[in-house]
Write an enzyme that holds these catalytic residues in place. Structure first.
Site, PDB file in Angstrom:
ATOM      1  N   HIS A  17       7.770   3.374   9.574  1.00  0.00           N
ATOM      2  CA  HIS A  17       7.425   2.527  10.727  1.00  0.00           C
ATOM      3  C   HIS A  17       6.134   3.041  11.359  1.00  0.00           C
ATOM      4  O   HIS A  17       5.980   4.251  11.551  1.00  0.00           O
ATOM      5  CB  HIS A  17       8.568   2.559  11.748  1.00  0.00           C
ATOM      6  CG  HIS A  17       8.302   1.684  12.931  1.00  0.00           C
ATOM      7  ND1 HIS A  17       8.520   0.318  12.922  1.00  0.00           N
ATOM      8  CD2 HIS A  17       7.794   1.954  14.148  1.00  0.00           C
ATOM      9  CE1 HIS A  17       8.169  -0.194  14.079  1.00  0.00           C
ATOM     10  NE2 HIS A  17       7.722   0.781  14.850  1.00  0.00           N
ATOM     11  N   ASN A  47      12.900   3.936   5.424  1.00  0.00           N
ATOM     12  CA  ASN A  47      11.847   3.008   5.855  1.00  0.00           C
ATOM     13  C   ASN A  47      10.719   3.809   6.487  1.00  0.00           C
ATOM     14  O   ASN A  47      10.910   4.953   6.878  1.00  0.00           O
ATOM     15  CB  ASN A  47      12.416   2.024   6.887  1.00  0.00           C
ATOM     16  CG  ASN A  47      11.408   0.964   7.298  1.00  0.00           C
ATOM     17  OD1 ASN A  47      10.629   0.484   6.481  1.00  0.00           O
ATOM     18  ND2 ASN A  47      11.412   0.606   8.567  1.00  0.00           N
ATOM     19  N   MET A  95       9.896  -7.079   5.420  1.00  0.00           N
ATOM     20  CA  MET A  95       9.849  -7.667   6.758  1.00  0.00           C
ATOM     21  C   MET A  95      11.146  -8.343   7.199  1.00  0.00           C
ATOM     22  O   MET A  95      11.148  -9.123   8.140  1.00  0.00           O
ATOM     23  CB  MET A  95       8.684  -8.648   6.853  1.00  0.00           C
ATOM     24  CG  MET A  95       7.311  -7.993   6.637  1.00  0.00           C
ATOM     25  SD  MET A  95       7.011  -6.592   7.770  1.00  0.00           S
ATOM     26  CE  MET A  95       6.665  -7.495   9.296  1.00  0.00           C
ATOM     27  N   ARG A  96      12.233  -8.035   6.549  1.00  0.00           N
ATOM     28  CA  ARG A  96      13.519  -8.592   6.964  1.00  0.00           C
ATOM     29  C   ARG A  96      14.515  -7.467   7.251  1.00  0.00           C
ATOM     30  O   ARG A  96      14.470  -6.421   6.615  1.00  0.00           O
ATOM     31  CB  ARG A  96      14.100  -9.507   5.866  1.00  0.00           C
ATOM     32  CG  ARG A  96      13.262 -10.766   5.661  1.00  0.00           C
ATOM     33  CD  ARG A  96      13.716 -11.544   4.444  1.00  0.00           C
ATOM     34  NE  ARG A  96      12.747 -12.584   4.133  1.00  0.00           N
ATOM     35  CZ  ARG A  96      12.860 -13.853   4.535  1.00  0.00           C
ATOM     36  NH1 ARG A  96      13.905 -14.243   5.242  1.00  0.00           N
ATOM     37  NH2 ARG A  96      11.917 -14.722   4.237  1.00  0.00           N
ATOM     38  N   GLU A 143      20.899  -0.496  13.431  1.00  0.00           N
ATOM     39  CA  GLU A 143      20.019  -0.742  14.583  1.00  0.00           C
ATOM     40  C   GLU A 143      18.560  -0.612  14.123  1.00  0.00           C
ATOM     41  O   GLU A 143      18.192   0.393  13.506  1.00  0.00           O
ATOM     42  CB  GLU A 143      20.328   0.285  15.679  1.00  0.00           C
ATOM     43  CG  GLU A 143      19.781  -0.104  17.029  1.00  0.00           C
ATOM     44  CD  GLU A 143      20.021   0.991  18.067  1.00  0.00           C
ATOM     45  OE1 GLU A 143      19.321   1.005  19.075  1.00  0.00           O
ATOM     46  OE2 GLU A 143      20.902   1.856  17.833  1.00  0.00           O
ATOM     47  N   SER A 195       0.832  -1.216   0.000  1.00  0.00           N
ATOM     48  CA  SER A 195       0.000   0.000   0.000  1.00  0.00           C
ATOM     49  C   SER A 195       0.861   1.259   0.000  1.00  0.00           C
ATOM     50  O   SER A 195       0.496   2.265  -0.620  1.00  0.00           O
ATOM     51  CB  SER A 195      -0.972  -0.011   1.182  1.00  0.00           C
ATOM     52  OG  SER A 195      -0.307   0.250   2.394  1.00  0.00           O
ATOM     53  N   GLU A 209       0.598   7.294   6.781  1.00  0.00           N
ATOM     54  CA  GLU A 209       1.817   6.816   6.100  1.00  0.00           C
ATOM     55  C   GLU A 209       1.778   7.188   4.625  1.00  0.00           C
ATOM     56  O   GLU A 209       2.780   7.624   4.052  1.00  0.00           O
ATOM     57  CB  GLU A 209       1.946   5.301   6.228  1.00  0.00           C
ATOM     58  CG  GLU A 209       2.240   4.799   7.623  1.00  0.00           C
ATOM     59  CD  GLU A 209       2.351   3.277   7.679  1.00  0.00           C
ATOM     60  OE1 GLU A 209       2.430   2.627   6.623  1.00  0.00           O
ATOM     61  OE2 GLU A 209       2.347   2.730   8.788  1.00  0.00           O
ATOM     62  N   ASP A 231      14.907   0.227  13.402  1.00  0.00           N
ATOM     63  CA  ASP A 231      13.961   1.314  13.669  1.00  0.00           C
ATOM     64  C   ASP A 231      14.579   2.447  14.479  1.00  0.00           C
ATOM     65  O   ASP A 231      13.890   3.100  15.262  1.00  0.00           O
ATOM     66  CB  ASP A 231      12.708   0.774  14.403  1.00  0.00           C
ATOM     67  CG  ASP A 231      11.981  -0.296  13.592  1.00  0.00           C
ATOM     68  OD1 ASP A 231      12.046  -0.237  12.359  1.00  0.00           O
ATOM     69  OD2 ASP A 231      11.354  -1.172  14.202  1.00  0.00           O
TER      70      ASP A 231
END
Lengths: 202, 202
Positions: free
Chosen positions: B114, B112, B95-96, B148, B16, B179, B150
């Site tokens: 979150h 990214n 998701m990795r 590290e 999405s 988002e 997030d």
């Protein structure tokens, strides 16, 4: 007036949140009564303010530790608060951790305000932590006090944007302005019996 | 058009956020071009969407680990992205965890999104963590990816109030709506060269 929530205030500094609470009471926005103000700092501004308001203001010598009260001092605070008939203990810039003697005596009846959107930035100078981390939003949190620092169930929060030109002082001042709004409001919710906790959710 | 930022998308799910980015490009709000979409999940919706948009969509078998790519798979992703001329890698529900092979190849050029106001609620199902904690506000965060999880420098955040009747699904949906606004905006800031980091502060 028996319908007023009897509160006791603990503070170590200027007492700006105490003043906001006292003003809300005087303006009829908060149905509470400050029965006593305690401080671990003999010359704290919060004691001066309380005395000028004609309130019972007591310095309790904290003892030899820096981050908590000695057990005897904690017991002394409990006794003073009980004698004053305090139903809710309100921490307003109180800079020591409360331990079992105190928290057992006022189980679930101690609230605090913290200058961040908890659980982010627990601990000291939370506004500076937020600025250093680079968040775009921070704020303040009213929460119940538990044995774990700054981690009890949340009662109220307010959001404060971090501005590009912010300094720690400017950001702290804007957070405090929000604190002075949400702390009296949160205490009023408690006075009205409006809070029901389901787990951690209000 | 040489002025467009060449981006590569990595995702494991529906895609999405990829769609929101692609729509922003098509509407002229984002001066970028999706050169390739990669997924570690062969039947991921994000690959279907990309193919329907006529974009280069590649499944990269992730190997034997569950939370990261095998080194050979990470190297493969790097090669595909480089061949596509990608200047910025955009994680959209990937998701990795990315490791050194990838992050060294695209140092400071991986972003990214979150679903929380970081640093609160890093890790999985952040909207559920927020609900369980009992915060009154959560949100979403666009950030640079570092080693590290997030924890990289923040580019953009949006605040979402938690409502009394919220379920994890309802809250997640409202966070995702935010988002889809801030992720294209953040990428546009990068495309315009507007971001200057001073330490962690944008």
């Amino acid at each position: 007036m028996s319908c007023k929530l009897k509160i006791g205030i603990l503070g170590s500094g200027k007492g700006s949140n105490f003043l906001a609470i006292q003003n809300a009471i005087e303006q009829g926005k908060l149905s509470a009564e400050v029965r006593v103000v305690l401080s671990d700092v003999e010359n704290a501004g919060i004691l001066d303010y309380a005395r000028r308001k004609g309130l019972n203001a007591v310095f309790v010598p904290p003892g030899k530790f820096r981050t908590k009260l000695e057990p005897a001092a904690e017991q002394k605070c409990v006794e003073i608060l009980r004698e004053a008939g305090v139903e809710l203990v309100v921490l307003a810039g109180f800079m020591r951790m409360l331990k079992s003697i105190f928290l057992d005596a006022f189980d679930g009846r101690v609230v605090n305000i913290h200058p961040s959107l908890l659980p982010a930035f627990a601990g000291l100078e939370a506004w500076k932590q937020a600025l250093d981390y680079g968040v775009h939003y921070t704020g303040c949190t009213v929460h119940y006090v538990t044995r774990e620092m700054d981690a009890g169930p949340i009662i109220a929060q307010a959001v404060v944007p971090v501005l590009p030109e912010d300094t720690p002082e400017k950001l702290h001042a804007r957070i405090q302005a929000e604190e002075h709004l949400i702390y009296p409001q949160a205490i009023q919710w408690i006075a009205e019996g409006k809070l029901t906790m389901s787990g951690r959710r209000g």
